[in-house]
Design a protein around this motif. Structure first.
Motif, PDB file in Angstrom:
ATOM      1  N   ASN A 156      80.243  12.207  34.310  1.00 50.51           N
ATOM      2  CA  ASN A 156      81.041  13.429  34.319  1.00 50.51           C
ATOM      3  C   ASN A 156      82.007  13.386  35.513  1.00 50.51           C
ATOM      4  N   PRO A 157      83.306  13.575  35.290  1.00 45.11           N
ATOM      5  CA  PRO A 157      84.269  13.521  36.391  1.00 45.11           C
ATOM      6  C   PRO A 157      84.016  14.575  37.474  1.00 45.11           C
ATOM      7  N   LEU A 158      83.498  15.713  37.103  1.00 37.20           N
ATOM      8  CA  LEU A 158      83.206  16.748  38.099  1.00 37.20           C
ATOM      9  C   LEU A 158      82.077  16.303  39.027  1.00 37.20           C
ATOM     10  N   HIS A 159      81.123  15.563  38.489  1.00 37.39           N
ATOM     11  CA  HIS A 159      80.042  15.026  39.319  1.00 37.39           C
ATOM     12  C   HIS A 159      80.583  13.977  40.279  1.00 37.39           C
ATOM     13  N   ILE A 160      81.516  13.165  39.802  1.00 40.79           N
ATOM     14  CA  ILE A 160      82.138  12.146  40.659  1.00 40.79           C
ATOM     15  C   ILE A 160      82.847  12.816  41.833  1.00 40.79           C
ATOM     16  N   ILE A 161      83.576  13.883  41.567  1.00 40.21           N
ATOM     17  CA  ILE A 161      84.301  14.595  42.626  1.00 40.21           C
ATOM     18  C   ILE A 161      83.318  15.167  43.638  1.00 40.21           C
ATOM     19  N   ALA A 162      82.257  15.803  43.154  1.00 44.55           N
ATOM     20  CA  ALA A 162      81.271  16.415  44.055  1.00 44.55           C
ATOM     21  C   ALA A 162      80.576  15.359  44.919  1.00 44.55           C
ATOM     22  N   VAL A 163      80.131  14.274  44.319  1.00 45.37           N
ATOM     23  CA  VAL A 163      79.451  13.221  45.070  1.00 45.37           C
ATOM     24  C   VAL A 163      80.433  12.531  46.011  1.00 45.37           C
ATOM     25  N   GLY A 164      81.667  12.341  45.581  1.00 45.34           N
ATOM     26  CA  GLY A 164      82.681  11.734  46.433  1.00 45.34           C
ATOM     27  C   GLY A 164      82.970  12.565  47.668  1.00 45.34           C
ATOM     28  N   LEU A 165      83.105  13.879  47.492  1.00 45.09           N
ATOM     29  CA  LEU A 165      83.340  14.762  48.642  1.00 45.09           C
ATOM     30  C   LEU A 165      82.146  14.759  49.596  1.00 45.09           C
ATOM     31  N   ALA A 166      80.945  14.789  49.041  1.00 48.33           N
ATOM     32  CA  ALA A 166      79.750  14.736  49.889  1.00 48.33           C
ATOM     33  C   ALA A 166      79.692  13.420  50.660  1.00 48.33           C
ATOM     34  N   ALA A 167      80.059  12.319  50.006  1.00 48.48           N
ATOM     35  CA  ALA A 167      80.049  11.013  50.668  1.00 48.48           C
ATOM     36  C   ALA A 167      81.094  10.949  51.776  1.00 48.48           C
ATOM     37  N   ILE A 168      82.255  11.533  51.543  1.00 52.60           N
ATOM     38  CA  ILE A 168      83.301  11.551  52.572  1.00 52.60           C
ATOM     39  C   ILE A 168      82.831  12.342  53.785  1.00 52.60           C
ATOM     40  N   PHE A 169      82.261  13.516  53.552  1.00 53.66           N
ATOM     41  CA  PHE A 169      81.764  14.335  54.668  1.00 53.66           C
ATOM     42  C   PHE A 169      80.638  13.616  55.418  1.00 53.66           C
ATOM     43  N   ALA A 170      79.755  12.937  54.693  1.00 50.71           N
ATOM     44  CA  ALA A 170      78.677  12.198  55.337  1.00 50.71           C
ATOM     45  C   ALA A 170      79.227  11.034  56.166  1.00 50.71           C
ATOM     46  N   LEU A 171      80.228  10.344  55.656  1.00 47.98           N
ATOM     47  CA  LEU A 171      80.843   9.245  56.396  1.00 47.98           C
ATOM     48  C   LEU A 171      81.506   9.743  57.677  1.00 47.98           C
ATOM     49  N   VAL A 172      82.253  10.837  57.579  1.00 53.42           N
ATOM     50  CA  VAL A 172      82.910  11.401  58.760  1.00 53.42           C
ATOM     51  C   VAL A 172      81.871  11.862  59.775  1.00 53.42           C
ATOM     52  N   ALA A 173      80.830  12.530  59.319  1.00 58.96           N
ATOM     53  CA  ALA A 173      79.779  12.995  60.236  1.00 58.96           C
ATOM     54  C   ALA A 173      79.098  11.811  60.922  1.00 58.96           C
ATOM     55  N   ALA A 174      78.851  10.741  60.168  1.00 59.42           N
ATOM     56  CA  ALA A 174      78.227   9.554  60.750  1.00 59.42           C
ATOM     57  C   ALA A 174      79.146   8.905  61.792  1.00 59.42           C
ATOM     58  N   LEU A 175      80.423   8.855  61.521  1.00 55.55           N
ATOM     59  CA  LEU A 175      81.366   8.284  62.485  1.00 55.55           C
ATOM     60  C   LEU A 175      81.466   9.133  63.746  1.00 55.55           C
ATOM     61  N   VAL A 176      81.492  10.460  63.590  1.00 58.01           N
ATOM     62  CA  VAL A 176      81.526  11.355  64.752  1.00 58.01           C
ATOM     63  C   VAL A 176      80.252  11.188  65.573  1.00 58.01           C
ATOM     64  N   ALA A 177      79.111  11.124  64.915  1.00 61.11           N
ATOM     65  CA  ALA A 177      77.838  10.934  65.625  1.00 61.11           C
ATOM     66  C   ALA A 177      77.817   9.592  66.346  1.00 61.11           C
ATOM     67  N   LEU A 178      78.331   8.550  65.705  1.00 64.31           N
ATOM     68  CA  LEU A 178      78.372   7.233  66.333  1.00 64.31           C
ATOM     69  C   LEU A 178      79.256   7.248  67.585  1.00 64.31           C
ATOM     70  N   VAL A 179      80.403   7.898  67.503  1.00 70.55           N
ATOM     71  CA  VAL A 179      81.310   7.989  68.672  1.00 70.55           C
ATOM     72  C   VAL A 179      80.650   8.779  69.789  1.00 70.55           C
ATOM     73  N   HIS A 180      79.993   9.880  69.456  1.00 68.82           N
ATOM     74  CA  HIS A 180      79.318  10.667  70.479  1.00 68.82           C
ATOM     75  C   HIS A 180      78.188   9.875  71.130  1.00 68.82           C
ATOM     76  N   TRP A 181      77.484   9.082  70.335  1.00 67.35           N
ATOM     77  CA  TRP A 181      76.387   8.282  70.868  1.00 67.35           C
ATOM     78  C   TRP A 181      76.908   7.185  71.796  1.00 67.35           C
ATOM     79  N   ILE A 182      78.029   6.567  71.412  1.00 69.71           N
ATOM     80  CA  ILE A 182      78.619   5.501  72.221  1.00 69.71           C
ATOM     81  C   ILE A 182      79.181   6.062  73.516  1.00 69.71           C
ATOM     82  N   VAL A 183      79.867   7.180  73.436  1.00 66.53           N
ATOM     83  CA  VAL A 183      80.501   7.786  74.616  1.00 66.53           C
ATOM     84  C   VAL A 183      79.474   8.619  75.314  1.00 66.53           C
TER      85      VAL A 183
END
Length: 73
Positions: A46-73
């Motif tokens: 279902n394309p709507l499921h793809i959009i929902a999972v894609g948005l969740a994955a993008i937010f998770a990726l950004v959160a992981a990158l922010v956490a990684l930067v905070h951990w490094i700095v």
């Protein structure tokens, strides 16, 4: 409202599994996918499921990158 004769189920009424949707989104992030698997996803997910999972994955990726930067700095 009619739909294509080759596609017996309208896109918004497809019932794809969560695992298949997550797998399709993950392969999309990587950018690698077999043509046959891509066509199978077009038929079953279902394309709507793809959009929902894609948005969740993008937010998770950004959160992981922010956490990684905070951990490094």
């Amino acid at each position: 409202m009619s739909h294509d004769a080759l596609d017996p189920v309208p896109a918004h009424r497809r019932k794809g599994s969560v695992g298949r949707t997550v797998k399709a989104v993950a392969w999309s992030f990587i950018g690698l996918r077999k043509g046959s698997e891509y066509r199978e996803d077009l038929e079953k997910v279902n394309p709507l499921h793809i959009i929902a999972v894609g948005l969740a994955a993008i937010f998770a990726l950004v959160a992981a990158l922010v956490a990684l930067v905070h951990w490094i700095v």
